[in-house]
Design an enzyme around this catalytic site. Structure first.
Site: not given
Lengths: 105, 457
Positions: B383-385, B424
């Site tokens: 997700n965050d990457v 995050a």
């Protein structure tokens, strides 16, 4: 050990502990945790002392359980850390350790 | 045996303690890490030999036999354990260490002469049992014996407060009277507190909690050093406690989390695995068949694996799917983000385990220019990457983090368990883009369905 000596040793050890790992790269977080985990397996020394002074069978049994648990912590901890580092070597070498922030789900 | 004079024993303990300091320092840098670990092990061997040679130790055959049994259990398990299971093994080792410290302190209760050592004893029993039961729960979560999502119940903060108050009261009684009943109460309440502490923590944050409990165990070992009057235990335990605290904070900040937020987040009602508000904007969700068609008629697919792939143990299905696509003459590569997963280098090792060819695993710099020409970016449990907020929204917790440029692909397919934000704790704008479709579900199940649909095309 009197209280002041104990406190002195404690405070100095805290500073050393802070200092030695202050610049760890994120690549090594997991192995460092595992290595530190192995080091507190040294409670084995305490378990041996208690088991070695046990005078009743009940105390001896509990002390031997402590010895068993401590041995597992100590031996397993160092072995698993070594394996972890073995996996990282080869890939980690030659490449700059990443110091990026953020992980994801 | 008393063959070593106390001065010599003290000197050897000093050598062992120095080994531990050098070990921690070595482990902080990639070049010296392995040597550091060996130095630590050497220190431990020196310390154990010293205790046998310097003190009057009865029951010697029993003790040596127990150590042999323990080594025979621990070494093979550590040698054979799969990479994905290492975090829980570390948790387990940490727990038994805390348990051992608590038992040692428990046996020392009758020998306590001063208030000082009484306090150290009570501390060791309490925190040691917290560490033991807490580690057992983290183990169960990582092993998926219990649900990895935060487990909370109504009134949890009240129960926790009562348990802690009870533990504190028992601790006072232990220090004052050394009564066995109070000792057992302290032990039981400590175990309960450990369970209550870790249950509300989301699976994604568990590694940070392991690190925290590791620091706890270090402190209990230090306190047991006070109880037994052993300087080595005091120094080694304190070192681990202090470095473990720093490490916990470093891990938390590397993941954009705060330690207090992780521990107390669930108590406040929010999930610690992503506490931001989830908006109700629509996303385009689709079926496995649709995803299979997208993939099956593409020319180039870039797979972005993340933690979801690792927890679902879906790496083998993923590799099979990639192979099935390759059989249809589709180009498939993997885009590997350096901090994807729970262990640094997690994704590389994970895909290697599924026998994915090394040349298919592309680093960020290599793969990012390729997204422009890719028909599909298949984001599996990451997700965050891939969150464009890292580039566009100043002030976002992940702003400035280098990301994989999945948004540049013609189509983006997310395999996700839910709309929950990533580590995050922020929403991923990419999910709402017109080129994005989302297939909800466990990564392994979803991939299996997609795989059979691709084969049926």
């Amino acid at each position: 050990m009197d209280a002041v000596t104990t406190l002195t040793i404690f405070v100095l050890a805290v500073f050393i502990g802070f200092e030695v790992v202050s610049k760890v790269s994120s690549t090594l977080h997991t192995p460092l945790m595992s290595g530190a985990n192995a080091i507190h397996g040294i409670i084995l020394v305490g378990a041996i002392i208690v088991a070695g002074q046990a005078e009743s069978i009940g105390v001896l049994v509990v002390a031997l359980i402590a010895t068993l648990l401590a041995t597992i912590n100590l031996v397993g901890g160092f072995v698993v850390t070594d394996r972890m580092l073995d996996m990282f070597s080869g890939r980690a070498s030659g490449r700059k350790a990443p110091e990026k922030k953020g992980e994801q789900l | 045996m008393n063959v070593l004079a106390p001065e010599w024993a003290a000197a050897l303990y000093l050598v062992a303690a120095s080994c531990f300091i050098l070990a921690l320092r070595g482990l902080s840098s990639p070049k010296s890490a392995r040597r550091g670990n060996l130095i630590g092990a050497t220190g431990a061997v020196i310390a154990v030999i010293t205790v046998f040679l310097s003190m009057k130790i009865d029951n010697l055959p029993w003790i040596l036999g127990t150590i042999a049994v323990g080594s025979l259990i621990a070494a093979p398990v550590s040698r054979k354990v799969k990479m994905t299971q290492m975090p829980q093994l570390v948790a387990l080792f940490n727990g038994v260490g805390g348990g051992a410290a608590a038992l040692v302190a428990l046996l020392e209760v009758p020998h306590n002469t001063t208030v000082w050592s009484g306090i150290a004893t009570a501390f060791t029993i309490l925190v040691g049992s917290v560490s033991f039961s807490g580690s057992c729960i983290t183990f169960a979560k990582l092993q998926e014996l219990i649900p990895t999502r935060p487990l909370t119940f109504r009134g949890q903060p009240v129960v926790m407060a009562l348990v802690l108050a009870g533990a504190l009261a028992s601790a006072v009684v232990v220090v004052m009277s050394g009564s066995l009943l109070a000792v057992l109460a302290l032990l039981g309440l400590g175990l309960a507190a450990g369970v209550l502490l870790v249950l509300p923590v989301g699976g994604a944050d568990v590694p940070i909690v392991i690190s925290l409990l590791n620091a706890f165990t270090g402190l209990t070992v230090a306190a047991s050093g006070v109880v037994l009057g052993n300087v080595l235990l005091l120094v080694a335990g304190t070192l681990v406690g202090a470095s473990g605290t720093i490490l916990t904070r470093a891990m938390a900040s590397a993941m954009g989390r705060s330690v207090a937020g992780i521990i107390f987040g669930a108590f406040k009602g929010g999930s610690t695995a992503g506490s931001a508000t989830v908006s109700d904007r629509p996303v385009r969700s689709s079926s496995a068949e649709d995803v299979a068609i997208l993939l099956g008629y593409a020319q180039k697919v870039i797979v972005v694996p993340g933690y979801g792939l690792a927890v679902a143990q879906a790496q083998h299905v993923m590799a099979e799917l990639a192979q099935a696509l390759k059989d249809r003459d589709i180009e498939v590569v993997y885009g590997i983000h350096s901090v994807a997963g729970r262990m640094p280098g997690h994704m590389n090792v994970l895909m290697a385990e599924a026998n994915v060819p090394y040349e298919d695993l592309l680093e960020m710099d290599e793969v990012n220019p390729q997204f422009k020409t890719a028909d599909v970016a298949l984001v599996v449990g990451a997700n965050d990457v891939v969150n464009p907020a890292a580039k566009t929204s100043v002030g976002s917790p992940i702003y400035g983090m280098p990301i994989l440029d999945a948004a540049a692909a013609r189509q983006v397919v997310f395999l996700k368990r839910s709309m929950r934000p990533g580590f995050a704790g922020i929403e991923n704008e990419l999910l709402f883009e017109p080129q994005t479709t989302v297939l909800f579900g466990d990564a392994k199940e979803s991939l299996s369905k997609v795989l059979s649909s691709v084969r049926a095309l």
